[in-house]
Design an enzyme around this catalytic site. Structure first.
Site, PDB file in Angstrom:
ATOM      1  N   ASP A 264       0.855  -1.195   0.000  1.00  0.00           N
ATOM      2  CA  ASP A 264       0.000   0.000   0.000  1.00  0.00           C
ATOM      3  C   ASP A 264       0.892   1.247   0.000  1.00  0.00           C
ATOM      4  O   ASP A 264       1.850   1.318   0.774  1.00  0.00           O
ATOM      5  CB  ASP A 264      -0.896  -0.038   1.257  1.00  0.00           C
ATOM      6  CG  ASP A 264      -2.047   0.936   1.178  1.00  0.00           C
ATOM      7  OD1 ASP A 264      -1.811   2.134   0.936  1.00  0.00           O
ATOM      8  OD2 ASP A 264      -3.201   0.510   1.371  1.00  0.00           O
ATOM      9  N   ILE A 265       0.565   2.222  -0.869  1.00  0.00           N
ATOM     10  CA  ILE A 265       1.411   3.433  -0.916  1.00  0.00           C
ATOM     11  C   ILE A 265       1.201   4.363   0.281  1.00  0.00           C
ATOM     12  O   ILE A 265       1.999   5.266   0.508  1.00  0.00           O
ATOM     13  CB  ILE A 265       1.223   4.323  -2.183  1.00  0.00           C
ATOM     14  CG1 ILE A 265      -0.204   4.355  -2.637  1.00  0.00           C
ATOM     15  CG2 ILE A 265       2.226   3.995  -3.250  1.00  0.00           C
ATOM     16  CD1 ILE A 265      -0.486   5.527  -3.562  1.00  0.00           C
TER      17      ILE A 265
ATOM     18  N   ASN B 140     -12.498  -3.108   3.594  1.00  0.00           N
ATOM     19  CA  ASN B 140     -13.496  -2.044   3.672  1.00  0.00           C
ATOM     20  C   ASN B 140     -14.462  -2.206   2.498  1.00  0.00           C
ATOM     21  O   ASN B 140     -14.018  -2.294   1.355  1.00  0.00           O
ATOM     22  CB  ASN B 140     -12.817  -0.677   3.601  1.00  0.00           C
ATOM     23  CG  ASN B 140     -11.826  -0.472   4.744  1.00  0.00           C
ATOM     24  OD1 ASN B 140     -12.089  -0.879   5.871  1.00  0.00           O
ATOM     25  ND2 ASN B 140     -10.689   0.124   4.452  1.00  0.00           N
TER      26      ASN B 140
ATOM     27  N   HIS C  60     -10.242  -5.811  -2.356  1.00  0.00           N
ATOM     28  CA  HIS C  60      -8.902  -6.075  -1.830  1.00  0.00           C
ATOM     29  C   HIS C  60      -8.950  -6.350  -0.339  1.00  0.00           C
ATOM     30  O   HIS C  60      -9.848  -5.877   0.364  1.00  0.00           O
ATOM     31  CB  HIS C  60      -7.971  -4.884  -2.101  1.00  0.00           C
ATOM     32  CG  HIS C  60      -8.524  -3.577  -1.650  1.00  0.00           C
ATOM     33  ND1 HIS C  60      -9.467  -2.875  -2.376  1.00  0.00           N
ATOM     34  CD2 HIS C  60      -8.298  -2.850  -0.532  1.00  0.00           C
ATOM     35  CE1 HIS C  60      -9.774  -1.763  -1.724  1.00  0.00           C
ATOM     36  NE2 HIS C  60      -9.082  -1.738  -0.598  1.00  0.00           N
TER      37      HIS C  60
HETATM   38  P1  5GP Z   1      -9.615   1.135   0.733  1.00  0.00           P
HETATM   39  O1  5GP Z   1      -9.669   2.543   1.262  1.00  0.00           O
HETATM   40  O2  5GP Z   1     -10.416   1.002  -0.543  1.00  0.00           O
HETATM   41  O3  5GP Z   1      -9.958   0.082   1.747  1.00  0.00           O
HETATM   42  O4  5GP Z   1      -8.095   0.866   0.401  1.00  0.00           O
HETATM   43  C1  5GP Z   1      -7.474   1.339  -0.728  1.00  0.00           C
HETATM   44  C2  5GP Z   1      -6.012   1.384  -0.426  1.00  0.00           C
HETATM   45  O5  5GP Z   1      -5.314   1.487  -1.649  1.00  0.00           O
HETATM   46  C3  5GP Z   1      -5.584   2.578   0.432  1.00  0.00           C
HETATM   47  O6  5GP Z   1      -5.007   2.129   1.641  1.00  0.00           O
HETATM   48  C4  5GP Z   1      -4.611   3.346  -0.455  1.00  0.00           C
HETATM   49  O7  5GP Z   1      -3.505   3.851   0.258  1.00  0.00           O
HETATM   50  C5  5GP Z   1      -4.194   2.291  -1.463  1.00  0.00           C
HETATM   51  N1  5GP Z   1      -3.877   2.850  -2.772  1.00  0.00           N
HETATM   52  C6  5GP Z   1      -4.610   3.757  -3.473  1.00  0.00           C
HETATM   53  N2  5GP Z   1      -4.034   4.026  -4.657  1.00  0.00           N
HETATM   54  C7  5GP Z   1      -2.906   3.262  -4.692  1.00  0.00           C
HETATM   55  C8  5GP Z   1      -1.880   3.118  -5.670  1.00  0.00           C
HETATM   56  O8  5GP Z   1      -1.875   3.740  -6.724  1.00  0.00           O
HETATM   57  N3  5GP Z   1      -0.879   2.236  -5.378  1.00  0.00           N
HETATM   58  C9  5GP Z   1      -0.855   1.524  -4.209  1.00  0.00           C
HETATM   59  N4  5GP Z   1       0.182   0.691  -4.035  1.00  0.00           N
HETATM   60  N5  5GP Z   1      -1.810   1.649  -3.268  1.00  0.00           N
HETATM   61  C10 5GP Z   1      -2.821   2.511  -3.506  1.00  0.00           C
END
Ligand code: 5GP
Ligand code: ZN
Length: 143
Positions: free
Chosen positions: A29-30, A85, A98
């Site tokens: 995760d970035i 989530n 994910h």
């Molecule tokens: P969510 O908020 O949908 O549960 O998680 C999405 C996750 O994806 C976040 O923790 C965010 O930091 C990560 N994320 C979003 N865009 C990118 C990206 O371009 N590359 C990577 N490696 N992670 C990403």
């Protein structure tokens, strides 16, 4: 619609990939909650947990178990959280399903929402409300 995780899977966007097979991809995760915070995705695009077919989900869960063990061991973590989530209100920001694997270290931080108390009889009512739809939908559950 453009999907950042599809782009990562297709190698059109960069990511620090740590595992890949025919069905699953895992990358860092970035914006990590802790260093080593890893995301595990099915290679095929599904919006959320509820739309992933059983076979794909089996593979994803199995890969998540394997990767969580490796992340924990390689980073000498004390434990880990596995979080998914689903829906905007639940904090989902990328609509390609994910699993988050977050390595945890002694005294790092706490994730503990305030707990609620059921009013008298409410536990049973919530149970009934959910069970009524379990009966309605149980035919679509393949154990
Ligand atoms: P969510 O908020 O949908 O549960 O998680 C999405 C996750 O994806 C976040 O923790 C965010 O930091 C990560 N994320 C979003 N865009 C990118 C990206 O371009 N590359 C990577 N490696 N992670 C990403
Ligand atoms: Zn996607």
């Amino acid at each position: 619609m453009e999907c950042i995780f599809c782009n990562i899977k297709d190698k059109k966007a960069e990511a620090e990939i740590i595992f890949e097979d025919e069905h699953v991809l895992a990358f860092l995760d970035i914006q990590p909650v802790n260093y080593g915070h890893t995301l595990v995705i099915p290679k095929k695009h599904y919006d959320n947990f509820l739309t992933v077919p059983k076979d794909e989900l089996d593979k994803l869960i199995h890969a998540t178990q394997f990767i969580a063990g490796v992340v924990k061991r390689s980073l000498k973590a004390d434990g880990f959280n596995i979080i998914s989530n689903n829906g905007h209100t639940a904090g989902q920001s990328v609509y390609h399903f994910h699993m988050h694997i977050i390595p945890r270290f002694h005294n790092d931080f706490t994730i503990k929402p305030m707990v609620k108390a059921y009013a008298s009889g409410a536990l049973r009512e919530y149970g009934e409300q959910i069970r009524s739809l379990i009966s309605k939908y149980k035919d679509i559950y393949i154990g």
